[in-house]
Design a protein around this motif. Structure first.
Motif, mmCIF file in Angstrom:
data_model
loop_
_atom_site.group_PDB
_atom_site.id
_atom_site.type_symbol
_atom_site.label_atom_id
_atom_site.label_comp_id
_atom_site.label_asym_id
_atom_site.label_seq_id
_atom_site.Cartn_x
_atom_site.Cartn_y
_atom_site.Cartn_z
ATOM 1 N N ASP A 148 67.302 48.656 64.587
ATOM 2 C CA ASP A 148 67.253 47.517 66.531
ATOM 3 C C ASP A 148 66.137 46.432 65.611
ATOM 4 O O ASP A 148 65.065 46.802 65.674
ATOM 5 C CB ASP A 148 66.889 47.935 67.493
ATOM 6 N N GLU A 149 67.037 45.034 66.033
ATOM 7 C CA GLU A 149 65.965 43.954 66.044
ATOM 8 C C GLU A 149 65.016 43.555 66.379
ATOM 9 O O GLU A 149 64.048 43.461 65.977
ATOM 10 C CB GLU A 149 67.103 43.229 65.604
ATOM 11 N N MET A 150 65.338 43.461 67.678
ATOM 12 C CA MET A 150 64.359 43.783 68.698
ATOM 13 C C MET A 150 63.035 44.158 68.738
ATOM 14 O O MET A 150 61.663 43.652 68.473
ATOM 15 C CB MET A 150 64.723 43.786 70.457
ATOM 16 N N ILE A 151 62.873 45.891 68.436
ATOM 17 C CA ILE A 151 62.348 46.680 68.460
ATOM 18 C C ILE A 151 60.997 46.467 66.576
ATOM 19 O O ILE A 151 59.628 45.829 67.470
ATOM 20 C CB ILE A 151 62.639 47.995 68.830
ATOM 21 N N GLY A 152 61.631 45.515 66.135
ATOM 22 C CA GLY A 152 61.643 46.113 64.952
ATOM 23 C C GLY A 152 60.873 44.988 64.832
ATOM 24 O O GLY A 152 59.733 44.792 64.418
ATOM 25 N N ARG A 153 61.460 43.688 64.432
ATOM 26 C CA ARG A 153 59.977 42.275 64.383
ATOM 27 C C ARG A 153 58.826 42.653 65.748
ATOM 28 O O ARG A 153 58.754 41.947 65.731
ATOM 29 C CB ARG A 153 61.743 40.931 65.670
ATOM 30 N N SER A 154 59.336 43.013 67.256
ATOM 31 C CA SER A 154 58.340 43.048 68.023
ATOM 32 C C SER A 154 57.393 43.896 67.207
ATOM 33 O O SER A 154 55.768 43.702 67.258
ATOM 34 C CB SER A 154 58.940 43.855 69.011
ATOM 35 N N LEU A 155 57.751 45.393 66.722
ATOM 36 C CA LEU A 155 56.661 45.542 65.942
ATOM 37 C C LEU A 155 55.635 45.660 64.739
ATOM 38 O O LEU A 155 54.588 45.592 64.560
ATOM 39 C CB LEU A 155 57.597 47.723 65.525
ATOM 40 N N LEU A 179 53.884 48.871 73.595
ATOM 41 C CA LEU A 179 53.252 48.171 71.695
ATOM 42 C C LEU A 179 52.378 49.096 72.132
ATOM 43 O O LEU A 179 51.460 50.108 71.070
ATOM 44 C CB LEU A 179 52.957 47.495 71.784
ATOM 45 N N ASP A 180 51.064 49.288 73.147
ATOM 46 C CA ASP A 180 49.888 49.775 73.135
ATOM 47 C C ASP A 180 50.226 51.102 72.852
ATOM 48 O O ASP A 180 49.106 51.630 72.466
ATOM 49 C CB ASP A 180 49.398 49.899 74.790
ATOM 50 N N GLU A 181 50.784 51.922 73.256
ATOM 51 C CA GLU A 181 51.096 53.966 73.612
ATOM 52 C C GLU A 181 51.034 54.076 71.782
ATOM 53 O O GLU A 181 50.642 54.814 71.317
ATOM 54 C CB GLU A 181 52.084 53.821 74.075
ATOM 55 N N VAL A 182 52.175 52.883 71.211
ATOM 56 C CA VAL A 182 52.642 53.262 69.386
ATOM 57 C C VAL A 182 51.112 52.835 68.977
ATOM 58 O O VAL A 182 50.637 52.950 67.628
ATOM 59 C CB VAL A 182 53.314 51.596 69.173
ATOM 60 N N LEU A 222 58.076 60.306 69.598
ATOM 61 C CA LEU A 222 57.297 59.316 71.047
ATOM 62 C C LEU A 222 59.270 58.555 71.510
ATOM 63 O O LEU A 222 59.520 58.041 70.408
ATOM 64 C CB LEU A 222 56.659 57.919 69.960
ATOM 65 N N VAL A 223 59.200 58.682 72.935
ATOM 66 C CA VAL A 223 60.365 58.050 73.392
ATOM 67 C C VAL A 223 60.814 56.509 73.634
ATOM 68 O O VAL A 223 59.214 56.103 74.400
ATOM 69 C CB VAL A 223 61.231 58.717 74.331
#
Length: 222
Positions: free
Chosen positions: A9-16, A107-110, A101-102
């Protein structure tokens, strides 16, 4: 410290990637299972942790995880997935995931889950990084020499950690660069020497030994 993110997922990946790099981690990001397998297969890949999506193109995260554990690759794995049933969690954990993690997640939890997994990993006897009077705390990214705390940059720490993980081996420039820098980072020709100079200045001149024409290894430390 170097992490592998496997997320299509592009959006999730870039955020992480952005959040974890802000935290001082080097992050390699791949978006399919085949590329993830290739990254993990590199000898001495140096990943401290893998963030692994379940549903991926080419190979699923659960296939990758099963293969890693069958081959006794014990890099900690944090599973990131939209599959939220109890049975899915059981399957992921039984396959060898260290945490699960679901999505959607904060991001804080990751970040907190990563810190927890790294603490547990470093606590294993086989993962202790000490040589003579030099001790590394890989969670805090801090070095101590003869009980004296020394602040290192992220990349100075990564270089020293790579050498300490194989204290009798000579590591070449390319081996050290692979451990220190992410895929997208432009590396200058003298970057390794620059980092070694900084480490020697902060610790001791004998901390890293240069084997001319081959590379570097950790020096004798009392």
């Amino acid at each position: 410290m170097r992490l592998l993110l496997v997320e299509d997922d592009e959006m999730i990946g870039r955020s992480l990637v952005r959040a974890l790099r802000d935290d001082g981690y080097e992050v390699d990001w791949t978006q399919d299972g085949a590329a993830a397998t290739s990254a993990i297969d590199v000898p001495d890949c140096g990943y401290a942790l893998v963030l692994l999506d379940w549903a991926l193109p080419k190979r699923s995260g659960i296939e990758i995880l099963n293969e890693m554990r069958t081959r006794r690759i014990d890099i900690p794995v944090l599973m990131l997935t939209a599959r939220d049933s109890i049975q899915d969690r059981v399957e992921g954990l039984d396959a060898g995931a260290d945490d699960y993690l679901v999505k959607p997640f904060s991001l804080d939890e990751v970040r907190a889950r990563i810190r927890s997994l790294l603490r547990r990993s470093i606590a294993r006897p086989s993962a202790a990084l000490a040589h003579g009077s030099l001790v590394l705390d890989s969670v805090a990214r801090r070095a101590e020499l003869s009980g004296r705390a020394v602040e290192l940059t992220v990349r100075e720490f990564a270089l020293l950690r790579a050498l300490l993980e194989r204290p009798h081996a000579v590591l070449s420039r390319s081996q050290l660069e692979e451990r220190i820098y992410g895929w997208e980072t432009e590396v200058s020709s003298n970057s390794v020497e620059f980092l070694i100079h900084g480490i020697r200045r902060k610790l001791t001149a004998d901390i890293i030994e240069n084997i001319r024409g081959i590379g570097w290894r950790i020096g004798n430390i009392t």
